[in-house]
Motif scaffolding. Structure first.
Motif, PDB file in Angstrom:
ATOM      1  N   ALA A  78      13.465  -0.720   0.425  1.00 25.54           N
ATOM      2  CA  ALA A  78      13.999  -1.078  -0.583  1.00 25.54           C
ATOM      3  C   ALA A  78      13.006  -1.665  -1.643  1.00 25.54           C
ATOM      4  CB  ALA A  78      15.083  -2.292  -0.285  1.00 25.54           C
ATOM      5  N   ALA A  79      12.018  -2.627  -1.131  1.00 26.48           N
ATOM      6  CA  ALA A  79      11.084  -2.957  -1.878  1.00 26.48           C
ATOM      7  C   ALA A  79       9.928  -1.978  -2.253  1.00 26.48           C
ATOM      8  CB  ALA A  79      10.218  -3.820  -0.997  1.00 26.48           C
ATOM      9  N   LYS A  80       9.658  -0.899  -1.711  1.00 25.48           N
ATOM     10  CA  LYS A  80       9.044   0.379  -2.129  1.00 25.48           C
ATOM     11  C   LYS A  80       9.742   1.191  -3.018  1.00 25.48           C
ATOM     12  CE  LYS A  80       6.734   2.381   1.046  1.00 25.48           C
ATOM     13  NZ  LYS A  80       6.343   3.032   2.549  1.00 25.48           N
ATOM     14  N   ALA A  81      10.967   1.324  -3.039  1.00 27.40           N
ATOM     15  CA  ALA A  81      11.753   1.823  -3.923  1.00 27.40           C
ATOM     16  C   ALA A  81      11.983   1.047  -5.317  1.00 27.40           C
ATOM     17  CB  ALA A  81      13.102   2.093  -3.262  1.00 27.40           C
ATOM     18  N   GLY A  82      12.049  -0.266  -5.104  1.00 23.51           N
ATOM     19  CA  GLY A  82      12.013  -1.154  -6.305  1.00 23.51           C
ATOM     20  C   GLY A  82      10.507  -1.068  -7.042  1.00 23.51           C
ATOM     21  N   ALA A  83       9.526  -1.033  -6.300  1.00 21.19           N
ATOM     22  CA  ALA A  83       8.471  -0.976  -6.787  1.00 21.19           C
ATOM     23  C   ALA A  83       8.168   0.278  -7.666  1.00 21.19           C
ATOM     24  CB  ALA A  83       7.120  -1.349  -5.851  1.00 21.19           C
ATOM     25  N   LEU A  84       8.341   1.395  -6.984  1.00 26.19           N
ATOM     26  CA  LEU A  84       8.541   2.787  -7.573  1.00 26.19           C
ATOM     27  C   LEU A  84       9.116   2.764  -8.836  1.00 26.19           C
ATOM     28  CD1 LEU A  84       7.536   5.948  -7.394  1.00 26.19           C
ATOM     29  CD2 LEU A  84       9.360   6.331  -5.783  1.00 26.19           C
ATOM     30  N   LEU A  85      10.571   2.533  -8.825  1.00 27.72           N
ATOM     31  CA  LEU A  85      11.356   2.371 -10.011  1.00 27.72           C
ATOM     32  C   LEU A  85      10.692   1.535 -11.083  1.00 27.72           C
ATOM     33  CD1 LEU A  85      14.891   2.343  -8.193  1.00 27.72           C
ATOM     34  CD2 LEU A  85      13.987   4.132  -9.549  1.00 27.72           C
ATOM     35  N   ASP A  86      10.134   0.570 -10.843  1.00 26.93           N
ATOM     36  CA  ASP A  86       9.698  -0.348 -11.855  1.00 26.93           C
ATOM     37  C   ASP A  86       8.550   0.082 -12.482  1.00 26.93           C
ATOM     38  OD1 ASP A  86       8.976  -2.757 -13.055  1.00 26.93           O
ATOM     39  OD2 ASP A  86       8.416  -3.862 -11.473  1.00 26.93           O
ATOM     40  N   ARG A  87       7.605   0.717 -11.840  1.00 26.97           N
ATOM     41  CA  ARG A  87       6.663   1.706 -12.462  1.00 26.97           C
ATOM     42  C   ARG A  87       6.844   2.496 -13.437  1.00 26.97           C
ATOM     43  NH1 ARG A  87       4.156   0.709  -7.464  1.00 26.97           N
ATOM     44  NH2 ARG A  87       4.741   2.580  -6.654  1.00 26.97           N
ATOM     45  N   GLN A  88       7.917   3.415 -12.726  1.00 18.75           N
ATOM     46  CA  GLN A  88       8.011   4.589 -13.634  1.00 18.75           C
ATOM     47  C   GLN A  88       8.997   4.254 -14.975  1.00 18.75           C
ATOM     48  OE1 GLN A  88      10.575   7.027 -11.078  1.00 18.75           O
ATOM     49  NE2 GLN A  88       8.691   8.007 -10.130  1.00 18.75           N
ATOM     50  N   ALA A 126       0.783  -1.148   0.000  1.00 14.20           N
ATOM     51  CA  ALA A 126       0.062  -0.073  -0.126  1.00 14.20           C
ATOM     52  C   ALA A 126       0.921   1.276  -0.134  1.00 14.20           C
ATOM     53  CB  ALA A 126      -0.989  -0.048   1.077  1.00 14.20           C
ATOM     54  N   GLY A 127       1.898   1.241   0.790  1.00 12.99           N
ATOM     55  CA  GLY A 127       2.709   2.472   0.777  1.00 12.99           C
ATOM     56  C   GLY A 127       3.562   2.585  -0.509  1.00 12.99           C
ATOM     57  N   ALA A 128       3.729   1.461  -1.269  1.00 13.27           N
ATOM     58  CA  ALA A 128       4.537   1.589  -2.485  1.00 13.27           C
ATOM     59  C   ALA A 128       3.526   2.453  -3.491  1.00 13.27           C
ATOM     60  CB  ALA A 128       4.788   0.396  -2.971  1.00 13.27           C
ATOM     61  N   ARG A 129       2.199   1.870  -3.558  1.00 13.49           N
ATOM     62  CA  ARG A 129       1.188   2.609  -4.208  1.00 13.49           C
ATOM     63  C   ARG A 129       0.973   3.961  -4.055  1.00 13.49           C
ATOM     64  NH1 ARG A 129      -1.451  -2.483  -3.272  1.00 13.49           N
ATOM     65  NH2 ARG A 129      -2.708  -1.431  -1.525  1.00 13.49           N
ATOM     66  N   ALA A 130       0.963   4.551  -2.926  1.00  5.40           N
ATOM     67  CA  ALA A 130       1.055   5.683  -2.543  1.00  5.40           C
ATOM     68  C   ALA A 130       2.082   6.528  -2.888  1.00  5.40           C
ATOM     69  CB  ALA A 130       0.963   5.958  -0.804  1.00  5.40           C
ATOM     70  N   ASP A 131       3.618   5.772  -2.831  1.00  5.26           N
ATOM     71  CA  ASP A 131       4.645   6.463  -3.137  1.00  5.26           C
ATOM     72  C   ASP A 131       4.631   6.915  -4.565  1.00  5.26           C
ATOM     73  OD1 ASP A 131       5.369   6.458  -0.723  1.00  5.26           O
ATOM     74  OD2 ASP A 131       6.930   4.838  -1.134  1.00  5.26           O
ATOM     75  N   GLY A 132       4.181   5.856  -5.494  1.00  2.00           N
ATOM     76  CA  GLY A 132       4.066   6.079  -6.812  1.00  2.00           C
ATOM     77  C   GLY A 132       3.232   7.069  -7.441  1.00  2.00           C
ATOM     78  N   ALA A 133       2.128   7.532  -6.583  1.00  2.00           N
ATOM     79  CA  ALA A 133       1.137   8.585  -6.993  1.00  2.00           C
ATOM     80  C   ALA A 133       1.731   9.822  -6.841  1.00  2.00           C
ATOM     81  CB  ALA A 133       0.021   8.131  -6.249  1.00  2.00           C
ATOM     82  N   ALA A 134       2.452  10.459  -7.635  1.00  2.00           N
ATOM     83  CA  ALA A 134       2.964  11.865  -7.398  1.00  2.00           C
ATOM     84  C   ALA A 134       1.672  12.741  -7.544  1.00  2.00           C
ATOM     85  CB  ALA A 134       3.771  11.977  -8.877  1.00  2.00           C
ATOM     86  N   GLY A 135       1.965  13.571  -6.356  1.00  5.94           N
ATOM     87  CA  GLY A 135       0.781  14.671  -6.386  1.00  5.94           C
ATOM     88  C   GLY A 135      -0.440  14.238  -5.905  1.00  5.94           C
ATOM     89  N   LYS A 136      -0.685  12.850  -5.585  1.00 10.48           N
ATOM     90  CA  LYS A 136      -1.889  12.264  -5.064  1.00 10.48           C
ATOM     91  C   LYS A 136      -1.976  12.071  -3.364  1.00 10.48           C
ATOM     92  CE  LYS A 136      -3.155  11.013  -9.516  1.00 10.48           C
ATOM     93  NZ  LYS A 136      -3.672   9.594 -10.470  1.00 10.48           N
ATOM     94  N   HIS A 137      -3.002  12.141  -2.977  1.00 15.71           N
ATOM     95  CA  HIS A 137      -3.191  11.531  -1.542  1.00 15.71           C
ATOM     96  C   HIS A 137      -3.492   9.837  -1.597  1.00 15.71           C
ATOM     97  CE1 HIS A 137      -3.291  15.577  -0.092  1.00 15.71           C
ATOM     98  NE2 HIS A 137      -4.196  15.751  -1.072  1.00 15.71           N
ATOM     99  N   ALA A 138      -3.152   9.484  -0.441  1.00 20.22           N
ATOM    100  CA  ALA A 138      -3.520   8.040  -0.235  1.00 20.22           C
ATOM    101  C   ALA A 138      -4.956   7.638  -0.390  1.00 20.22           C
ATOM    102  CB  ALA A 138      -2.717   7.472   1.224  1.00 20.22           C
ATOM    103  N   ASP A 139      -5.460   6.642  -0.432  1.00 25.10           N
ATOM    104  CA  ASP A 139      -6.730   6.093  -0.437  1.00 25.10           C
ATOM    105  C   ASP A 139      -7.479   6.560   1.009  1.00 25.10           C
ATOM    106  OD1 ASP A 139      -6.459   3.348  -2.548  1.00 25.10           O
ATOM    107  OD2 ASP A 139      -6.746   5.390  -2.944  1.00 25.10           O
TER     108      ASP A 139
END
Length: 388
Positions: free
Chosen positions: A186-196, A132-145
């Motif tokens: 590290a997992a959340k950073a990898g998920a963010l880089l993977d999406r971008q 859930a935190g990784a999804r929030a990190d990837g949403a630039a400029g958006k709030h968490a659910d």
């Protein structure tokens, strides 16, 4: 001991290569371009990229670079207007086709570095909270659910990031907990880089497909097809010696290398590549530009040697030049990977653990930049010693 080949640009290397040698080299590269284009059309280009299609695109880039480099080095022996019209178009083809591969390799490099830095062989599985935190990190400029209850009428707004359950506790975390937190980061950073980077790769793939089907590319392919049978040489090219022009390319490379801080690069762990690492400026590191320029000049020098060698182009290989070129390729890859990590770290409202992991990753890639500079210095110094 490795066999030493005489520099084909040396006057003692044999008979002087003339315009006929250049014409043969350009025709061969044009034929390779057309063969790769036919292979690319036969293998197709699905979303996942078939191996044959990937290899065909790589061959297209390879031949386009060599033709463009030869037009640059030996322009005085070719029709000027034709050269000036072809060079930027070939550069466009090579650059457009290279982007998808570049994003793929960059993501692989960064994820491998994250695995290495976290001491794991594979990216750790993300718990529900981390995902859930990784999804929030990837949403630039958006709030968490928000929670479901907050959608009810009259409900108070829910904070964008809830406090952790143990926020009121002051017990210091154990070492195991600290390692766990770093793993989540590290997992959340990898998920963010993977999406971008996956998004960037998908867009590059679409751009490449559009480019290959455009009228602009068809016009280039038609000109290359003509080049495969007819090279627009000037009348003076028939008796002109190619070696002075190839030597000029070598001299430009030597001058650019002289301007590099090779004394600093000759000392490992000098931390020079980390300078400006905390600068708020988002432009690429200014200290990288001269190294990138040397990489391009080294490629021009290598291709000039190939053209001058004629039919023996594949046999004349300088392993020291190849080593230096590989070091500069690693320098470019690490520099761009560090920039990608820094760009991901600028994503708004990411968790502190994610930002920390991306900062460590950025520093790691800048150390890789420094290591590549050291490797180039070692290879280049060996070449300088061997040619005395």
């Amino acid at each position: 001991m490795a066999q030493q080949h005489l520099d084909p640009t040396d006057p003692l290397a044999g008979p002087a290569p003339t315009g006929d040698t250049l014409a043969g080299y350009l025709r061969a590269q044009a034929t390779e371009f057309l063969r790769a284009l036919r292979l690319h059309r036969e293998t197709g280009s699905g979303a996942n990229g078939a191996e044959g299609s990937v290899e065909a695109a790589r061959a297209l880039r390879r031949s386009a670079r060599r033709i463009s480099a030869s037009l640059h080095t030996f322009q005085s022996l070719l029709d000027t207007d034709w050269c000036e019209g072809m060079r930027p178009e070939l550069a466009w083809v090579s650059g457009t086709l290279a982007m998808e591969h570049a994003y793929t390799a960059r993501l692989e490099r960064l994820l491998s570095a994250l695995h290495r830095l976290s001491g794991s062989t594979a990216l750790p599985a993300q718990p529900a909270g981390a995902a859930a935190g990784a999804r929030a990190d990837g949403a630039a400029g958006k709030h968490a659910d928000s929670a479901a209850g907050s959608r009810a009428a009259g409900a108070a707004p829910v904070p964008t990031r809830a406090a952790p359950p143990d926020a009121g506790l002051r017990t210091p975390p154990t070492p195991a907990q600290e390692r766990g937190n770093l793993t989540v980061g590290a997992a959340k950073a990898g998920a963010l880089l993977d999406r971008q980077l996956t998004l960037a790769r998908t867009r590059a793939h679409s751009t490449a497909l559009q480019a290959l089907g455009s009228s602009r590319f068809h016009a280039i392919a038609d000109k290359v097809a003509v080049l495969a049978s007819e090279v627009p040489l000037t009348p003076a090219a028939a008796t002109a010696d190619l070696r002075p022009l190839a030597t000029a390319a070598k001299d430009r490379l030597a001058d650019a290398v002289t301007a590099l801080p090779l004394v600093t690069a000759g000392h490992p762990y000098n931390a020079a590549a980390l300078i400006h690492g905390l600068s708020p400026d988002t432009v690429p590191h200014p200290q990288d530009a001269p190294w990138h320029q040397v990489r391009l000049l080294l490629r021009l020098h290598r291709y000039a040697r190939e053209a001058v060698s004629g039919p023996k182009a594949n046999a004349v290989v300088d392993l020291r030049l190849l080593s230096a070129g590989q070091a500069l390729n690693r320098h470019r890859d690490a520099s761009e990977a560090a920039a990608a990590a820094a760009q991901a770290a600028r994503t708004p409202r990411i968790a502190p653990a994610t930002a920390y992991a991306l900062g460590v990753l950025h520093a790691d890639q800048r150390h890789e930049v420094e290591a590549a500079r050291f490797a180039f210095q070692q290879a280049w110094q060996k070449e300088a010693v061997s040619t005395r």
